[in-house]
Write an enzyme that holds these catalytic residues in place. Structure first.
Site, short mmCIF file in Angstrom:
data_model
loop_
_atom_site.label_atom_id
_atom_site.label_comp_id
_atom_site.label_asym_id
_atom_site.label_seq_id
_atom_site.Cartn_x
_atom_site.Cartn_y
_atom_site.Cartn_z
N THR A 44 -1.76 41.59 11.09
CA THR A 44 -1.58 42.97 10.65
C THR A 44 -3.45 43.31 10.93
O THR A 44 -3.99 44.36 12.16
CB THR A 44 -1.82 43.11 9.70
OG1 THR A 44 -2.22 42.62 8.13
CG2 THR A 44 -1.04 43.89 8.72
N GLY A 73 -3.68 37.64 -1.82
CA GLY A 73 -3.29 37.54 -2.40
C GLY A 73 -2.48 39.19 -2.29
O GLY A 73 -3.85 39.97 -1.21
N CYS A 111 -5.65 45.28 3.70
CA CYS A 111 -5.12 45.74 2.29
C CYS A 111 -6.11 45.69 1.00
O CYS A 111 -5.32 46.14 0.37
CB CYS A 111 -4.50 43.34 1.78
SG CYS A 111 -6.05 42.57 1.98
N GLU A 169 2.57 47.84 -2.91
CA GLU A 169 1.48 48.42 -1.47
C GLU A 169 2.21 48.81 -0.66
O GLU A 169 2.66 48.32 -0.25
CB GLU A 169 0.94 46.39 -1.83
CG GLU A 169 -0.11 46.46 -0.03
CD GLU A 169 -0.64 45.29 0.48
OE1 GLU A 169 -1.35 44.94 0.35
OE2 GLU A 169 0.57 43.80 0.20
#
Length: 502
Positions: free
Chosen positions: A119, A218, A251, A341
């Site tokens: 990403t 995480g 994220c 997510e």
């Protein structure tokens, strides 16, 4: 004997990279702060000279995100990170306290294993190379297989510049034969001193179960609460800015919006006005079919894609300029796609009665996924902000700012970083935005300030004092009891005299 199997070649390459890195790091650890800083500047300058080229490579190879935003991420990982660390003391004596007679010496970890995601591939390499070398460590990179070419090229560019600036050649290395077996070897090898893991949940778990120290991240699943006192127009703009930046692959970006019932209509109106598309329930069901794999993991085919592209995949017609797809949700769970997510321009939309219910909902979302990571609140009410700060299970509560750039330190004064610790609650060793200070140990040199005889005398003196205080207290209590008995006796005799008319 010549190795033929790819897994064996990968394992052997990894072992050799680690062995050479360990030797080179011993030499790096002998360098002065000035020499280390010169190498870091060379890494930064090389990255700055290749911002656009590396960003294009990442976009073309992975198909994720937006080139102009990847350029910004490369700039952030090089110039902004460099500016934040260039004055740090990371070599030799880094602090001293004349009063306490203690000073601290920086001790590098050794060889860092740098796991790189697809990403944010090029920017993460730049960032990890800078913080590892700044702390006096060597680093061996393990590329994500879907981004290996841009990662290998970024490592080559940085290494070439660093060696020219005086870095021992093998202090930066990169695995080129990429297999699961080779990655496992990198994680478990005895020459690996620390794992810096950025990637999927499975990879982070593997890092923590490797037997070597690890710093991992995480999954992010940050809710954004728009409290009724917020500037709603600005809050919506910031959420859109964040969720569309590089098509949502950072994220720390928002994954859901939570609003109070009384502002529901106003927020929806503003979302539509600023280019979002509110899905009907039927459209939401269509989209849910492609958001997750059968194993309920994120569908890689939607990661980093535009809202219009994803809508077309799902068979939904939306205006071509649509920025984000928004679906009203009232459930949270592993099998509830909108509550998970989503590293793309999709948002869940929750409506709650009041801020207390919004607080409970955000905790529920985070505890299912994203605990320890990041949450965002838009509010002018300082008391409510404080309540959220006290109760939310996150390492970063961002206030009135975009989540993606606020979490990494772009629009806030947090330490600029592309590895965001999630604390113990999130299964991480730290809640910090990771900097060079997380990649070194401190050797504390402490001078003696008291002798054993003096300690014994102090203990004896304190013991005698405590005994004296205890005896004094007991005597006082005994006297108090005696006085009370005397008073009770006097009262009894007085009553008897009265009864007998004496």
């Amino acid at each position: 004997m010549q190795l033929a199997d790819k897994d064996l070649i990968s394992i052997q390459e990894t072992r050799l990279l680690l062995k050479n890195a360990k030797k080179a790091q011993v030499e790096l650890a002998q360098m002065s702060q000035c020499q280390i800083d010169r190498i870091c500047k060379a890494i930064k300058d090389a990255a700055m000279a290749n911002l656009e080229r590396l960003a294009k490579m990442a976009n073309e190879e992975t198909g994720f995100g937006v080139i102009k935003d990847k350029i910004i991420k490369n700039y952030f990982a090089s110039q902004v990170v460099y500016e934040s660390i260039k004055e740090m003391k990371t070599v030799g004596i880094v602090s001293s306290d004349e009063v306490k007679k203690i000073f601290e010496v920086a001790v590098p970890m050794g060889v860092v294993a740098g796991l790189i995601p697809s990403t944010n591939p090029t920017s993460t390499v730049i960032y990890k190379a800078l913080i590892a070398i700044k702390a006096g460590n060597a680093i061996v990179f393990s590329p994500h297989p879907t981004a290996q070419n841009c990662i290998i090229e970024t490592v080559r560019v940085l290494k070439e510049a660093a060696v020219a600036a005086g870095m021992p050649e093998d202090c930066i290395g990169c695995v080129t034969e990429i297999t699961l077996e080779g990655t496992a070897e990198l994680l478990k090898n005895k020459d690996t001193s620390l794992i810096l893991a950025t990637g999927g949940e499975a990879m982070v778990k593997a890092a923590y179960s490797s037997g070597n120290p690890a710093i991992g991240v995480g999954p992010g699943n940050g809710p954004a609460f728009i409290e009724k006192s917020a500037d709603i127009s600005l809050a919506v703009k910031q959420i859109i800015d964040s969720k569309t930046f590089d098509n949502g692959v950072i994220c720390a970006s928002e994954q859901s919006i939570i609003v109070e019932k009384e502002t529901e209509a106003k927020v929806i109106k503003e979302l539509i006005k600023q280019g979002c598309y509110m899905l009907s329930q039927d459209e939401k069901k269509q989209l849910e079919k492609i958001m997750m794999t059968p194993k309920m993991t994120m569908n890689p085919k939607i990661v980093g894609k535009t809202a219009a592209y994803i809508a077309e995949m799902a068979g939904i017609r939306v205006p071509g300029e649509t920025k984000i797809l928004v679906g009203v949700e009232n459930r949270v769970g592993h099998d509830v796609a909108f509550s998970r997510e989503k590293l793309c321009p999709i948002l869940a939309f929750y409506i709650e009665d009041d801020w207390q219910k919004a607080c409970e909902r955000s905790i529920e979302i985070l505890n299912k996924e994203g605990v320890g990571h990041t949450m965002i609140i838009h509010s002018q009410n300082q008391e409510i902000i404080k309540e959220f700060a006290l109760k939310k299970p996150v390492s970063r509560l961002l206030v009135n700012t975009p989540g993606a750039l606020g979490g990494v330190g772009g629009t806030t004064n947090l330490i600029p970083a592309f590895t965001l610790g999630c604390g113990a609650v999130g299964g991480s060793i730290t809640s910090d935005n990771i900097s060079p200070l997380n990649l070194l140990n401190l050797r504390r040199v402490a001078y003696g300030v008291v002798e054993l005889d003096e300690i014994r005398k102090n203990v004896e003196r304190e013991s005698k004092g405590q005994l004296a205080r205890t005896v004094s207290r007991d005597v006082a209590l005994d006297q108090a009891v005696e006085d009370k008995l005397d008073r009770m006796t006097d009262v009894i005799f007085e009553k008897l005299r009265n009864q007998l008319n004496i």
